[in-house]
Motif scaffolding. Structure first.
Motif, PDB file in Angstrom:
ATOM      1  N   PRO A 167       0.744  -1.332  -0.031  1.00  0.00           N
ATOM      2  CA  PRO A 167       0.211  -0.021  -0.107  1.00  0.00           C
ATOM      3  C   PRO A 167       0.800   1.107  -0.148  1.00  0.00           C
ATOM      4  N   VAL A 168       1.887   1.262  -0.892  1.00  0.00           N
ATOM      5  CA  VAL A 168       2.585   2.325  -1.124  1.00  0.00           C
ATOM      6  C   VAL A 168       2.098   3.184  -2.426  1.00  0.00           C
ATOM      7  N   GLY A 169       1.970   4.606  -2.270  1.00  0.00           N
ATOM      8  CA  GLY A 169       1.536   5.272  -3.560  1.00  0.00           C
ATOM      9  C   GLY A 169      -0.012   4.969  -4.033  1.00  0.00           C
ATOM     10  N   GLY A 170      -0.192   4.309  -5.237  1.00  0.00           N
ATOM     11  CA  GLY A 170      -1.192   3.744  -5.688  1.00  0.00           C
ATOM     12  C   GLY A 170      -1.181   2.241  -5.705  1.00  0.00           C
ATOM     13  N   GLY A 171      -0.096   1.778  -5.156  1.00  0.00           N
ATOM     14  CA  GLY A 171       0.091   0.275  -4.975  1.00  0.00           C
ATOM     15  C   GLY A 171       1.389  -0.087  -5.761  1.00  0.00           C
ATOM     16  N   ARG A 172       2.202  -0.649  -5.034  1.00  0.00           N
ATOM     17  CA  ARG A 172       3.408  -1.295  -5.656  1.00  0.00           C
ATOM     18  C   ARG A 172       3.655  -2.795  -5.516  1.00  0.00           C
ATOM     19  N   LEU A 173       3.637  -3.548  -6.591  1.00  0.00           N
ATOM     20  CA  LEU A 173       4.066  -4.793  -6.712  1.00  0.00           C
ATOM     21  C   LEU A 173       5.405  -5.351  -6.125  1.00  0.00           C
ATOM     22  N   ILE A 174       5.276  -6.451  -5.261  1.00  0.00           N
ATOM     23  CA  ILE A 174       6.539  -6.971  -4.720  1.00  0.00           C
ATOM     24  C   ILE A 174       6.685  -8.215  -4.755  1.00  0.00           C
ATOM     25  N   ARG A 175       7.864  -8.905  -4.435  1.00  0.00           N
ATOM     26  CA  ARG A 175       7.751 -10.451  -4.315  1.00  0.00           C
ATOM     27  C   ARG A 175       8.518 -10.729  -2.895  1.00  0.00           C
ATOM     28  N   ILE A 176       7.914 -11.486  -2.452  1.00  0.00           N
ATOM     29  CA  ILE A 176       8.545 -12.228  -1.117  1.00  0.00           C
ATOM     30  C   ILE A 176       8.955 -13.703  -1.241  1.00  0.00           C
ATOM     31  N   LEU A 177      10.049 -14.029  -0.838  1.00  0.00           N
ATOM     32  CA  LEU A 177      10.768 -15.101  -0.665  1.00  0.00           C
ATOM     33  C   LEU A 177      10.224 -15.913   0.567  1.00  0.00           C
ATOM     34  N   ILE A 178       9.680 -17.103   0.613  1.00  0.00           N
ATOM     35  CA  ILE A 178       9.169 -18.126   1.753  1.00  0.00           C
ATOM     36  C   ILE A 178      10.249 -19.135   1.964  1.00  0.00           C
ATOM     37  N   SER A 179      10.985 -19.434   3.295  1.00  0.00           N
ATOM     38  CA  SER A 179      11.787 -20.206   3.266  1.00  0.00           C
ATOM     39  C   SER A 179      11.694 -21.018   4.640  1.00  0.00           C
ATOM     40  N   PRO A 180      11.719 -22.397   4.575  1.00  0.00           N
ATOM     41  CA  PRO A 180      11.550 -23.059   5.701  1.00  0.00           C
ATOM     42  C   PRO A 180      12.808 -22.913   6.560  1.00  0.00           C
ATOM     43  N   GLU A 181      12.712 -22.655   8.088  1.00  0.00           N
ATOM     44  CA  GLU A 181      13.941 -22.658   8.857  1.00  0.00           C
ATOM     45  C   GLU A 181      13.960 -23.686   9.892  1.00  0.00           C
ATOM     46  N   GLY A 182      13.338 -24.820   9.685  1.00  0.00           N
ATOM     47  CA  GLY A 182      13.544 -26.085  10.772  1.00  0.00           C
ATOM     48  C   GLY A 182      12.230 -26.100  11.682  1.00  0.00           C
ATOM     49  N   GLU A 183      12.449 -26.629  12.586  1.00  0.00           N
ATOM     50  CA  GLU A 183      11.330 -26.879  13.832  1.00  0.00           C
ATOM     51  C   GLU A 183      11.745 -26.010  15.004  1.00  0.00           C
ATOM     52  N   GLN A 184      10.799 -25.783  15.860  1.00  0.00           N
ATOM     53  CA  GLN A 184      11.201 -25.268  17.365  1.00  0.00           C
ATOM     54  C   GLN A 184       9.765 -25.739  18.163  1.00  0.00           C
ATOM     55  N   PRO A 185      10.118 -26.193  19.362  1.00  0.00           N
ATOM     56  CA  PRO A 185       9.167 -26.409  20.217  1.00  0.00           C
ATOM     57  C   PRO A 185       8.488 -25.408  20.828  1.00  0.00           C
ATOM     58  N   PHE A 186       7.286 -25.531  21.259  1.00  0.00           N
ATOM     59  CA  PHE A 186       6.370 -24.754  22.068  1.00  0.00           C
ATOM     60  C   PHE A 186       5.491 -25.470  23.063  1.00  0.00           C
ATOM     61  N   HIS A 187       4.890 -24.755  23.770  1.00  0.00           N
ATOM     62  CA  HIS A 187       4.057 -25.114  24.927  1.00  0.00           C
ATOM     63  C   HIS A 187       2.797 -24.644  24.753  1.00  0.00           C
ATOM     64  N   THR A 188       1.594 -25.770  24.935  1.00  0.00           N
ATOM     65  CA  THR A 188       0.217 -24.925  24.973  1.00  0.00           C
ATOM     66  C   THR A 188      -0.489 -26.230  25.781  1.00  0.00           C
ATOM     67  N   THR A 189      -1.524 -25.602  26.314  1.00  0.00           N
ATOM     68  CA  THR A 189      -2.214 -26.613  27.515  1.00  0.00           C
ATOM     69  C   THR A 189      -1.617 -27.990  27.825  1.00  0.00           C
TER      70      THR A 189
END
Length: 259
Positions: A167-189
């Protein structure tokens, strides 16, 4: 701040010409109606916003809304409709940012079918000005539902790209690079689970990337934690809102992560 955002737009517009093609993601997990909450913290760990997420499904169309309610009264409110039919495809996205947390308010809408991007701004007298622009949009435009795409790729996926209209000016197309970075533990319930961590990087590249970094205009990478399984979920997001400003850590209520 406006000057910085315009410089970012200029860099992104030039860089777009050399970026690799983006990709559409196949539907592996049909999205269902849901309602959830997250907590957003500053880099010091202070709670600065409560986050509400809703998702409504009608046929093959999903409408999701993600709203940050800041303690200072600011709002980041994004509503996205997309289709989940074979692959994911954006229908429309409306993003609003306003209040003291944001250097400049945003009210930006993109209609994927027509390619019309609309910005709404208010002058010093409060009068609303509406500007619309037609943009040739890629089929894989992912405004507002990048997290959904991450629910549908395996933890060992190869890096991939998607398009985003900033949402810059009238709108500017960009590309994003998505890469996996491994796993990480977390806690829930009372459980300890593992989430796949993904890195989202705005591609500038080459001399443009060097200049943007020197000027402090390179958006920081966003990190996303995804719980896999039959009911995958985004459980944590660390990054800037809209590619600028302070870094926030938003976590699903009831979860905790190590340092």
């Amino acid at each position: 701040m406006e000057r910085s955002r315009l410089l970012v737009a200029a860099f992104l517009t030039i860089a777009l010409g050399t970026a690799a093609p983006a990709e559409r993601i196949s539907v592996k997990h049909i999205q269902l109606p849901m309602h959830g909450f997250m907590v957003a913290r500053s880099e010091t760990g202070k709670i600065i916003a409560r986050v509400e997420f809703t998702q409504v499904v009608q046929g093959d169309e999903v409408t999701m809304r993600l709203t940050y309610h800041f303690v200072d009264g600011s709002i980041d409110d994004e509503t996205t409709t997309y289709r989940q039919q074979g692959t994911f495809r954006l229908v429309c996205n409306h993003h609003i940012q306003k209040g003291p947390f944001f250097a400049k308010p945003v009210d930006f809408t993109v209609e994927a079918a027509t390619g019309i991007a609309t910005s709404r701004t208010a002058d010093k007298n409060g009068k609303i000005h509406v500007e619309s622009e037609h943009i040739d949009l890629p089929d894989d435009l992912a405004n507002g539902f990048v997290g959904t795409l991450l629910l549908n790729v395996p933890h060992n996926t190869t890096p991939f790209r998607v398009g985003v209209l900033a949402p810059v000016g009238g709108g500017r197309l960009i590309r994003i690079l998505i890469s996996p970075e491994g796993e990480q533990p977390f806690h829930t319930t009372g459980q300890t689970l593992k989430a796949t961590v993904f890195r989202i990087h705005t591609e500038l590249g080459g001399i443009l990337g060097v200049i943007a970094t020197l000027l402090g205009l390179q958006p920081k990478d966003v990190m996303v934690w995804v719980l896999e399984g039959e009911m995958p979920a985004v459980v944590r997001v660390v990054g800037q809102l809209g590619g600028y400003g302070p870094v926030l850590s938003s976590e699903l209520e009831g979860t905790s992560f190590g340092k």
